[in-house]
Design a protein around this motif. Sequence first.
Motif, PDB file in Angstrom:
ATOM      1  N   ILE A 123       0.833  -1.199   0.000  1.00 29.55           N
ATOM      2  CA  ILE A 123       0.000   0.000   0.000  1.00 29.55           C
ATOM      3  C   ILE A 123       0.869   1.250   0.000  1.00 29.55           C
ATOM      4  O   ILE A 123       0.626   2.207  -0.751  1.00 29.55           O
ATOM      5  CB  ILE A 123      -0.949  -0.002   1.212  1.00 29.55           C
ATOM      6  CG1 ILE A 123      -1.962  -1.149   1.100  1.00 29.55           C
ATOM      7  CG2 ILE A 123      -1.665   1.346   1.342  1.00 29.55           C
ATOM      8  CD1 ILE A 123      -2.848  -1.083  -0.129  1.00 29.55           C
ATOM      9  N   LEU A 183       2.385   1.876  -3.483  1.00 29.16           N
ATOM     10  CA  LEU A 183       1.412   2.451  -4.411  1.00 29.16           C
ATOM     11  C   LEU A 183       1.215   3.939  -4.133  1.00 29.16           C
ATOM     12  O   LEU A 183       1.278   4.780  -5.044  1.00 29.16           O
ATOM     13  CB  LEU A 183       0.069   1.719  -4.283  1.00 29.16           C
ATOM     14  CG  LEU A 183      -1.128   2.362  -5.009  1.00 29.16           C
ATOM     15  CD1 LEU A 183      -0.905   2.381  -6.506  1.00 29.16           C
ATOM     16  CD2 LEU A 183      -2.418   1.633  -4.664  1.00 29.16           C
ATOM     17  N   TYR A 206      -6.591  -1.836  -1.850  1.00 32.32           N
ATOM     18  CA  TYR A 206      -5.947  -1.058  -2.919  1.00 32.32           C
ATOM     19  C   TYR A 206      -6.878   0.051  -3.398  1.00 32.32           C
ATOM     20  O   TYR A 206      -6.440   1.172  -3.688  1.00 32.32           O
ATOM     21  CB  TYR A 206      -5.599  -1.964  -4.105  1.00 32.32           C
ATOM     22  CG  TYR A 206      -4.196  -2.516  -4.082  1.00 32.32           C
ATOM     23  CD1 TYR A 206      -3.115  -1.692  -4.376  1.00 32.32           C
ATOM     24  CD2 TYR A 206      -3.943  -3.848  -3.798  1.00 32.32           C
ATOM     25  CE1 TYR A 206      -1.820  -2.183  -4.385  1.00 32.32           C
ATOM     26  CE2 TYR A 206      -2.659  -4.356  -3.790  1.00 32.32           C
ATOM     27  CZ  TYR A 206      -1.598  -3.515  -4.089  1.00 32.32           C
ATOM     28  OH  TYR A 206      -0.323  -4.015  -4.087  1.00 32.32           O
ATOM     29  N   GLN A 217       3.531  -3.154 -10.120  1.00 34.52           N
ATOM     30  CA  GLN A 217       2.860  -4.115  -9.242  1.00 34.52           C
ATOM     31  C   GLN A 217       2.488  -5.397  -9.987  1.00 34.52           C
ATOM     32  O   GLN A 217       1.953  -6.327  -9.401  1.00 34.52           O
ATOM     33  CB  GLN A 217       1.589  -3.486  -8.648  1.00 34.52           C
ATOM     34  CG  GLN A 217       1.822  -2.216  -7.850  1.00 34.52           C
ATOM     35  CD  GLN A 217       2.046  -2.463  -6.378  1.00 34.52           C
ATOM     36  OE1 GLN A 217       1.804  -3.558  -5.893  1.00 34.52           O
ATOM     37  NE2 GLN A 217       2.503  -1.449  -5.659  1.00 34.52           N
ATOM     38  N   ILE A 247      -9.786  -2.829  -9.102  1.00 35.76           N
ATOM     39  CA  ILE A 247      -9.293  -1.856  -8.129  1.00 35.76           C
ATOM     40  C   ILE A 247      -9.741  -0.441  -8.482  1.00 35.76           C
ATOM     41  O   ILE A 247     -10.190   0.324  -7.617  1.00 35.76           O
ATOM     42  CB  ILE A 247      -7.756  -1.921  -8.053  1.00 35.76           C
ATOM     43  CG1 ILE A 247      -7.321  -3.222  -7.370  1.00 35.76           C
ATOM     44  CG2 ILE A 247      -7.175  -0.718  -7.304  1.00 35.76           C
ATOM     45  CD1 ILE A 247      -5.840  -3.507  -7.482  1.00 35.76           C
TER      46      ILE A 247
END
Length: 216
Positions: free
Chosen positions: A54, A57, A97, A170, A180
């Motif tokens: 997380i 990202l 996400y 990713q 997502i």
Amino acid sequence: MREHFLLSMPGLGKSLSRTDSSPVELDDQQLVTASKRGDQDAFSQLVQRYQRRIFNLVYRMLQQYEEASEITQETFLAAWQGLPSFRGDARFGTWLYRIAYNCALKQLETRKRDRALQAALQAERALESEDTYKRADAQIDEHERQAFVQEHLSHLPAKYRAVLILRHLQDMTYEEMAEILTMPVGTIKTHLFRARNLLRERLQGLDSETSQGTRG
């Protein structure tokens, strides 16, 4: 409240710095079920399991460490508060996400001084010729692709930045990305196409600058 959230829950603050795992690994669904009953230790295991991904990202979207740390905590706070409404239609990781993406996007929208994003929005109108595509593709080989993407992410609009991160950094499938970002797969592919165009355009500009410098 959000900056103290992880430290205020017993065991949850420690999970941010621990790298060891429990001898008995529980699957996400078991931990989510326990967390819904108010088990903070179970939720701390979910934090430990997902925090690095997380943060990566969020950091790649925001490009600022302190902001990324804060938004990562905000993500887990929102997840903890939103657990009663989590029905399990998607996997917990996908749901998390999505929360992280939305929190980061909100932060970008409130950050008025991001001039690089505005410049990229203007540059989006221009597309390169087929010859330029071929030359750019020849120069960005597989070994260099991730480094190039990471270096120039901050110059892209948020929606393009997100799809590049999820796809190339990713390693997610189009279907996972669509789930997502709550977009059709076709939209995901369009965003990827345009994002790659912007990267190629930047490469073309860098090549031009290099050539001029050489001639000078």
